[in-house]
Design a protein around this motif. Structure first.
Motif, mmCIF file in Angstrom:
data_model
loop_
_atom_site.group_PDB
_atom_site.id
_atom_site.type_symbol
_atom_site.label_atom_id
_atom_site.label_comp_id
_atom_site.label_asym_id
_atom_site.label_seq_id
_atom_site.Cartn_x
_atom_site.Cartn_y
_atom_site.Cartn_z
ATOM 1 N N ASP A 231 12.889 -16.632 1.501
ATOM 2 C CA ASP A 231 12.081 -16.466 3.250
ATOM 3 C C ASP A 231 12.544 -14.760 2.867
ATOM 4 O O ASP A 231 11.951 -13.945 3.241
ATOM 5 N N ALA A 232 14.121 -13.943 3.033
ATOM 6 C CA ALA A 232 14.532 -12.964 2.863
ATOM 7 C C ALA A 232 13.544 -12.363 2.268
ATOM 8 O O ALA A 232 13.333 -10.977 2.790
ATOM 9 N N ALA A 233 14.187 -12.538 0.887
ATOM 10 C CA ALA A 233 13.058 -11.210 0.157
ATOM 11 C C ALA A 233 11.239 -11.270 0.597
ATOM 12 O O ALA A 233 11.109 -10.062 0.719
ATOM 13 N N ASN A 234 10.807 -12.694 0.776
ATOM 14 C CA ASN A 234 9.494 -12.271 1.138
ATOM 15 C C ASN A 234 9.387 -11.712 2.589
ATOM 16 O O ASN A 234 8.867 -10.905 2.669
ATOM 17 N N ARG A 235 10.756 -11.538 3.701
ATOM 18 C CA ARG A 235 9.801 -10.717 4.600
ATOM 19 C C ARG A 235 10.513 -9.235 4.961
ATOM 20 O O ARG A 235 9.380 -8.509 5.328
ATOM 21 N N PHE A 236 12.089 -9.109 3.483
ATOM 22 C CA PHE A 236 11.834 -7.420 2.852
ATOM 23 C C PHE A 236 10.147 -7.015 2.608
ATOM 24 O O PHE A 236 9.982 -6.036 2.761
ATOM 25 N N VAL A 237 9.954 -7.848 1.324
ATOM 26 C CA VAL A 237 8.041 -6.914 0.920
ATOM 27 C C VAL A 237 7.443 -6.612 1.880
ATOM 28 O O VAL A 237 6.575 -5.542 1.631
ATOM 29 N N GLU A 238 7.344 -7.828 2.780
ATOM 30 C CA GLU A 238 6.207 -7.762 4.095
ATOM 31 C C GLU A 238 6.156 -6.452 4.971
ATOM 32 O O GLU A 238 5.451 -5.381 4.768
ATOM 33 N N ALA A 239 7.176 -6.617 4.648
ATOM 34 C CA ALA A 239 7.979 -4.890 6.418
ATOM 35 C C ALA A 239 6.783 -3.968 5.497
ATOM 36 O O ALA A 239 6.884 -3.155 5.079
ATOM 37 N N GLU A 240 7.882 -3.453 4.086
ATOM 38 C CA GLU A 240 7.488 -2.437 3.300
ATOM 39 C C GLU A 240 6.559 -2.359 2.474
ATOM 40 O O GLU A 240 6.247 -1.062 2.800
ATOM 41 N N PHE A 241 5.930 -3.216 2.342
ATOM 42 C CA PHE A 241 4.276 -3.175 1.984
ATOM 43 C C PHE A 241 3.547 -2.602 3.133
ATOM 44 O O PHE A 241 2.859 -2.054 3.226
ATOM 45 N N PHE A 242 4.022 -2.677 4.676
ATOM 46 C CA PHE A 242 3.299 -2.795 5.261
ATOM 47 C C PHE A 242 3.435 -1.371 5.950
ATOM 48 O O PHE A 242 2.806 -0.649 6.121
ATOM 49 N N ALA A 243 4.545 -0.957 5.770
ATOM 50 C CA ALA A 243 5.177 0.173 5.867
ATOM 51 C C ALA A 243 4.951 1.396 4.893
ATOM 52 O O ALA A 243 3.975 2.733 5.034
ATOM 53 N N TRP A 244 4.162 0.672 3.589
ATOM 54 C CA TRP A 244 3.583 1.745 2.493
ATOM 55 C C TRP A 244 2.107 2.042 3.473
ATOM 56 O O TRP A 244 1.452 3.211 2.545
ATOM 57 N N CYS A 245 1.538 0.589 3.384
ATOM 58 C CA CYS A 245 -0.128 0.517 3.623
ATOM 59 C C CYS A 245 0.147 1.641 4.831
ATOM 60 O O CYS A 245 -1.461 2.646 4.907
ATOM 61 N N GLU A 246 0.542 1.351 6.091
ATOM 62 C CA GLU A 246 0.660 2.619 7.138
ATOM 63 C C GLU A 246 0.359 4.275 6.082
ATOM 64 O O GLU A 246 0.055 5.216 6.764
ATOM 65 N N ALA A 247 0.922 4.469 5.747
ATOM 66 C CA ALA A 247 1.865 6.171 4.724
ATOM 67 C C ALA A 247 0.884 6.804 4.356
ATOM 68 O O ALA A 247 -0.139 7.979 4.923
#
Length: 499
Positions: free
Chosen positions: A111-127
């Motif tokens: 679960d912790a890895a899931n939350r990390f990937v979701e947050a990082e991928f969202f930031a990349w999508c915004e960038a």
């Protein structure tokens, strides 16, 4: 009877020597040849000859040749750029399909890895502006028939992963001037023996650029770095045609009819009045020059020549059928996009609540199908490329995700569709949850939200409210849901489950 059956068998074997019958047909001809099944649509007559004159048996690649697709692209782009309805329809479709952008939910065991990937991928999508690029790809599919995206590297991104998505128009993916198409190389795309694309030839400049030359150089890009988004309507189709292709003649008819009505109304308005006489030819009436214009001044009393009268020109435009014509032709235009009339026209004045929701069911189902294709063709490949780049960064991803030997389970969330009556929707949702015919995951997914994220956020809010001494309303109703079910909300619940 046996003799007749024996004769029929001899006819089937071709060994009958009986003389022709009274009708003149040889008995050797099988008896069932008299039965001929046919289709009216397969008959060519003088009435339908012109209608079916353009029907052909071309293959998908031949029918969608580069010349044909170029003509369709140019005409559809022209309509979208100059027709307000065409522009509004395409923008509405892109906004409804993509919305504010997809959201990733990882479903691995960590679960912790899931939350990390979701947050990082969202930031990349915004960038990189992924939502805007996806909407552009959907707009391009409407007007161009297809859209291409190149997975490239962008060192100027302020994210650990420098992966970027660069969009190119369909015109740039084409066979170079000196390259000949073959069975495994068609229109700039090279295929393997199994029909899978292996590489794409991309022109370095758009053919419509002023400095474009026919001997323009090109780049051969591997298929792993190319996203090709189009709708395949026929087996063997490798390139797309505009989604509004069937509606292009209808847009032209709408434009012509509108201009004709406007011209007729302007012509009638330009004449302040006419002079006419009831006297017969060569009758007693003062002479008047035919078609001679007369200057009129405001608030002046005029006298007419003897025997002549003045009448104001009657304006017969716009015709009473003008509004009905626009409604019908817009309905036909939007049909090829599975879009209801009130969405295409931006006008629901003629709808009631039930008919509006019924028309939207087909539209929303079509949007879900398109979102599924967009996730498979574009988003899944982008996520895989992003994870491959992220794995190469030392210490960036959690250890449980530092391998791509197995496919990571995930899903995409899209914006939900707002209900016309939120109170009825909430009541129907409550009934479905109470009767265990749905789950929180499904209900939150309808709104394009992650149920785990929402519940964690709600738990934080409730804990903070308790700490601040604020009143917390009970989630449980005083009466059971069964006693609150009325005829109205029961019907609403059934309609919601049908959606």
């Amino acid at each position: 009877m046996l003799k007749r059956l024996s004769g029929i068998i001899e006819q089937l074997r071709g060994r009958s020597h009986l003389p022709p019958n009274a009708s003149g047909r040889s008995p050797r001809q099988p008896f069932f040849s008299r039965l001929r099944a046919k289709y009216d649509a397969a008959n060519t007559t003088l009435d339908n000859m012109k209608h079916w004159s353009r029907a052909d048996g071309l293959s998908a690649s031949s029918a969608n040749s580069p010349e044909v697709r170029r003509t369709l692209r140019n005409r559809s782009r022209y309509e979208v750029a100059n027709n307000s309805y065409a522009r509004g329809i395409t923008l509405t479709l892109a906004n409804d399909v993509v919305g504010t952008g997809p959201r990733l939910q990882m479903l691995t065991a960590d679960d912790a890895a899931n939350r990390f990937v979701e947050a990082e991928f969202f930031a990349w999508c915004e960038a990189i502006g992924l939502a805007e690029k996806l909407r552009t790809m959907r707009l391009a599919r409407v007007a161009d028939g297809e859209s291409f995206g190149l997975l490239t590297s962008n060192e100027r991104l302020n994210t650990p992963v420098n992966l970027d998505l660069r969009l190119i128009e369909a015109d740039q993916v084409a066979s170079p001037t000196l390259a000949n198409d073959s069975a495994r190389y068609i229109d700039g795309i090279r295929f393997d023996a199994d029909g899978n694309p292996t590489s794409y030839d991309v022109l370095r400049h758009h053919p419509g650029d002023d400095f474009f030359a026919y001997e323009e150089e090109y780049n051969t890009v591997p298929a792993a770095a190319v996203l090709h988004y189009f709708r395949c309507d026929r087996p063997g189709q490798i390139r797309g045609v505009p989604d509004i292709t069937p509606a292009l003649p209808l847009f032209a008819q709408l434009r012509r009819f509108t201009l004709a009505v406007l011209a007729a109304a302007e012509t009638a308005a330009e004449f302040a009045g006419i002079l006419y006489t009831d006297a017969p030819a060569n009758g007693e009436a003062d002479s008047a020059e035919p078609f001679e214009p007369i200057e009129l001044e405001k608030r002046m009393l005029l006298t007419m020549p003897g025997g002549w009268k003045m009448a104001q020109m009657k304006s017969e435009q716009p015709a009473t059928t003008y509004a009905e014509f626009k409604k019908e032709i817009l309905n036909e235009i939007a049909r090829c996009l599975n879009m209801p009339f009130n969405v295409a026209a931006g006008n629901s004045s003629g709808y009631n609540y039930a008919s509006g929701r019924l028309d939207h069911q087909t539209y929303f189902k079509s949007i879900r199908v398109e979102q599924t294709q967009l996730a498979r063709v574009v988003l899944d490949r982008i996520l895989t490329a992003w994870l491959r780049e992220a794995i190469l960064i030392e210490g960036y991803l959690p250890n449980s995700l530092r391998t791509l030997d197995s496919t990571f389970e995930h899903q995409w969330f899209w914006d939900g569709h707002e209900h016309v009556d939120p109170a009825k929707e909430a009541n129907a949702q409550k009934i479905r949850l109470a009767s265990h015919t749905t789950t929180l995951a499904i209900e939150f997914a309808r709104q394009g939200r992650d149920w785990e994220t929402e519940l964690k956020q709600r738990a934080k809010e409730l804990a903070l409210m308790r700490d601040l001494g604020l009143t917390i309303e009970s989630d449980e109703s005083d009466s059971s849901p069964e006693t609150e079910v009325t005829e109205d909300n029961a019907e609403e619940s059934q309609s919601q489950q049908a959606d």
